[in-house]
Write an enzyme that holds these catalytic residues in place. Structure first.
Site, PDB file in Angstrom:
ATOM      1  N   LYS A 184       0.353   3.315  -3.243  1.00 29.18           N
ATOM      2  CA  LYS A 184      -0.961   3.846  -3.593  1.00 29.18           C
ATOM      3  C   LYS A 184      -0.868   5.265  -4.164  1.00 29.18           C
ATOM      4  CE  LYS A 184      -4.628   3.434  -1.007  1.00 29.18           C
ATOM      5  NZ  LYS A 184      -5.591   2.601  -1.723  1.00 29.18           N
TER       6      LYS A 184
ATOM      7  N   CYS B 230       0.809  -1.215   0.000  1.00 30.99           N
ATOM      8  CA  CYS B 230       0.000   0.000   0.000  1.00 30.99           C
ATOM      9  C   CYS B 230       0.842   1.265   0.000  1.00 30.99           C
ATOM     10  CB  CYS B 230      -0.957  -0.003   1.188  1.00 30.99           C
ATOM     11  SG  CYS B 230      -2.588  -0.650   0.752  1.00 30.99           S
TER      12      CYS B 230
END
Length: 724
Positions: free
Chosen positions: A407, A404
């Site tokens: 992102k 993540c």
């Protein structure tokens, strides 16, 4: 891990022994292109045998003698699979790792050492501990010493085996116990009349040292059995012993001794002078698990160290078709043996030197420290500068994070989502803005979500498992039961055979999580690209209303079910800066499903899973959706081991600054405060629950294995986050 060259061969190193550790360093300096390297080892570190007696004596910490295999693997561009090999099928070229299935190889090397568990002695398996494997012995010894210091044990210990290794351990144990106020508590038991009978002149010197250190010597005896409190001897009085160490020789691991491979009479794998297993194409063995048939030598770490360059050369030759070289070990080698305190003796060429002891110990310490520095202070591999002119705004940037941490920033994403037209369909109950969309299909509410992770660990199976847990987090957070998953996989460029191997590992990892959650994989898509990435589109079924970001009430307690700091740890690991033990512990949490935790929190007023926008970002989204503010007690927030120290050193994920700007936090700045903006992969749940139920929920979550904590509360006021 990005690759530009098509991968055509799988090289698998089984075991993190000294030769393999050195080879990984060599490979990092000069790799063979087109090879996927895999290291299989039970844990993230391997102890250096030369410093073990010093650690047992208390001169070195456990950190001092641990070789960080995770850092070495990152330097070498290799992947690490944490697990102990249990079987090898040389005909099919497969190595079985329990919990992970079969790992295929084209070329493989075995460096798993031996063990000293004397299971042929009655009671040893239950009450004794082998001097090898070293890490298991060091763990047991550390716990025993603590018990002695706490008054729970008397300090009576013994070592079975009076060779050089057994003598060294007995003296080291005696020195450590003396530091706890226990003297004359260690007994050395030897079957021969002389100590270290293979080293001329050593018996007299060692007996003098045993007397000086208060170690009793019982020689020319046969051990009959081990009990919890004694070593029973044939025809002699028992030796009192609460901690009994086996150091009378080494034994081959059963899975290797019973494999369909050529062995010597002790079960060790035979190798020729190229370190290759005879009649086994592409299989090598080195270190204590190997029997050097061309030039037999005793089991000693020095030969593994000397074999490393030959192993590296010959493995490269096996992968490229080049000519191999021969391993010619020296006929004798210098033995430096510590004597418990900071003193040592030396032996070589049939002579034993016992003076000056302190200087000999410093010499040994220098040799050991130099070896460890070679494996810990790795050369900086600089990123190549851009070739040719560059556009305005281009600068030397941090390496893009995985998971993540890669992102799109929350601010930019919000702008794009705000420009989307409103939902028109009646069966779309809830669209973008929460953890998952909610659809109404004939009266049955279904949640729908998609997640995609850039690979951050080259172990395909582990990455697949983490990606599945991460994707299902949205379904669980909405209070739904997982139903189905579509899988999207991008593999690095590799041959069809390696594609099949990698895809099997990925799907095994994903499938174990998805099926374990009661859902099914119903299809997917695959492609090849520059690096591994895995995505899942998941659905779940709701029995009632979804748990959303809205609904948190003033006075609600905020529960977090997992530590934070994964983004910082992963960013540092990519740079070879994170401690391998912290990284391995992190992977273990990230791969753990959270369905049971979501079930416990089904009565939450609001809930979300903490992922790419960090704890502060997801808490701010809850505040905005619920129309309230939040206060967070920073001291109560759980952090992954190593994350705070890395944050204090300045390590940040690539999305950190954007996360911080999108969800400002009022309060003093610190490394812990910075981690509130750290992007989380496979993060825990953040739930707003009635304050009176928080304590009982925490107890249930912890009983289920989740590191949950109450970290703050929802308050009245404009959406904001304040530290207290």
């Amino acid at each position: 891990m990005t690759t530009q060259t098509t991968l055509t061969r799988d090289l698998v190193l089984v075991g993190g022994g000294h030769a393999h550790a050195l080879m990984l360093r060599m490979w990092g300096m000069k790799p063979v292109q087109g090879v996927q390297v895999t290291l299989i080892n039970p844990g993230p570190t391997a102890p250096y045998s030369g410093m073990l007696p010093g650690h047992i004596a208390g001169h070195y910490t456990r950190d001092d003698l641990e070789i960080d295999l995770v850092k070495l693997a990152r330097f070498a561009g290799a992947r690490v699979i944490f697990g102990a090999a249990s079987r090898i099928d040389a005909k099919r070229k497969m190595i079985n790792v329990p919990g992970r299935g079969e790992i295929a190889y084209d070329v493989a090397s075995l460096d798993v050492g031996l063990h000293a568990r004397a299971s042929h002695i009655p009671g040893f398996s239950e009450f004794g501990v082998g001097a090898k494997p070293l890490d298991a012995f060091a763990d047991r010894w550390s716990r025993y010493v603590q018990l002695v210091q706490d008054g729970g044990r008397s300090g009576q210990a013994s070592v079975i085996g009076g060779g050089m290794a057994g003598c060294e351990l007995a003296l080291a144990m005696a020195h450590r116990l003396q530091g706890s106020g226990k003297r004359d508590c260690v007994t050395l038991i030897e079957a021969n009349t002389k100590l270290a009978s293979g080293t001329p002149g050593a018996d007299r010197i060692l007996r003098e040292e045993m007397l000086r250190m208060g170690v009793s010597v019982v020689s020319a005896v046969e051990v009959e059995a081990i009990t919890a409190e004694a070593v029973l001897l044939k025809g002699r009085s028992p030796v009192a012993s609460e901690f009994t160490v086996g150091a009378a020789g080494g034994f081959a691991h059963e899975w290797l001794a019973t494999a369909d491979l050529p062995h010597d009479h002790d079960g060790f794998v035979r190798v020729d002078d190229r370190l290759m297993v005879p009649e086994q194409q592409g299989l090598f063995a080195v270190g204590d698990c190997a029997a050097l048939t061309a030039s037999p030598r005793p089991k000693a770490g020095v030969f593994a160290v000397r074999a490393a360059p030959v192993l590296y050369h010959n493995i490269c030759a096996a992968l490229t078709g080049a000519e191999m070289t021969r391993f010619r070990p020296q006929s004798d080698y210098l033995k430096l043996m510590s004597l418990g305190d900071k003193a040592a003796i030396a032996a070589k060429w049939g002579r034993c030197l016992s003076s000056p002891k302190a200087r000999l110990w410093r010499w040994k310490d220098h040799i050991d420290q130099t070896f460890m520095k070679k494996l810990s202070e790795l050369p900086e591999m600089k990123t190549p500068e851009p070739a040719g002119p560059v556009a305005l705004g281009v600068q030397n940037e941090q390496v893009l994070c995985g998971g993540c941490g890669a992102k799109v920033a929350p601010g930019q994403l919000s702008v794009a989502l705000a420009e989307m037209p409103p939902v028109q369909r009646d069966d779309v109950v809830q669209g973008a803005g929460d953890d998952a969309a909610v659809l109404d299909i004939g009266g049955q509410k279904q949640v729908l979500s998609v997640d995609h992770l850039r690979g951050f660990v080259a172990d395909h199976g582990l990455m697949g498992r983490i990606a599945a847990v991460h994707a299902l987090g949205d379904v669980w957070a909405m209070g739904a039961a997982p139903q189905s998953a579509l899988v999207s996989v991008t593999l690095p460029r590799m041959t069809p055979e390696l594609q099949a191997r990698a895809m099997r590992e990925v799907l095994d990892g994903i499938g174990s999580v998805v099926r374990g959650a009661g859902a099914e994989i119903v299809g997917g898509h695959s492609s090849m690209g520059a690096e591994l990435s895995i995505g899942l589109t998941v659905t779940g079924l709701l029995e009632g209303d979804a748990i959303t970001l809205a609904g948190a009430k003033a006075g609600d307690a905020l529960i977090l079910t997992r530590p934070i700091g994964s983004g910082t740890l992963l960013a540092a690991e990519m740079q070879g800066k994170a401690d391998g033990r912290d990284v391995a512990a992190l992977y273990g949490v990230l791969a753990q499903p959270q369905g049971d935790g979501a079930e416990i929190l089904k009565g939450a007023h609001a809930m979300t899973d903490v992922t790419g926008f960090g704890l502060a970002g997801h808490l701010m989204m809850m505040c905005r959706a619920s129309g309230g503010a939040a206060e967070v007690t920073l001291a109560d927030v759980p952090f992954y081991s190593g994350a705070e120290a890395l944050a204090a050193e300045g390590h940040r994920s690539t999305i950190f600054e954007d996360n911080k700007a999108a969800a400002p936090v009022f309060g003093p700045d610190s490394a812990k405060a910075a981690l509130l903006h750290d992007p989380q992969t496979s993060g825990g749940f953040l739930a707003a629950v009635a304050a009176q139920s928080a304590e009982a929920l925490i107890a249930r979550l912890r009983a289920a294995g989740h590191g949950a904590a109450v970290i703050g509360e929802i308050c009245t006021g404009e959406p904001s986050i304040t530290l207290r």
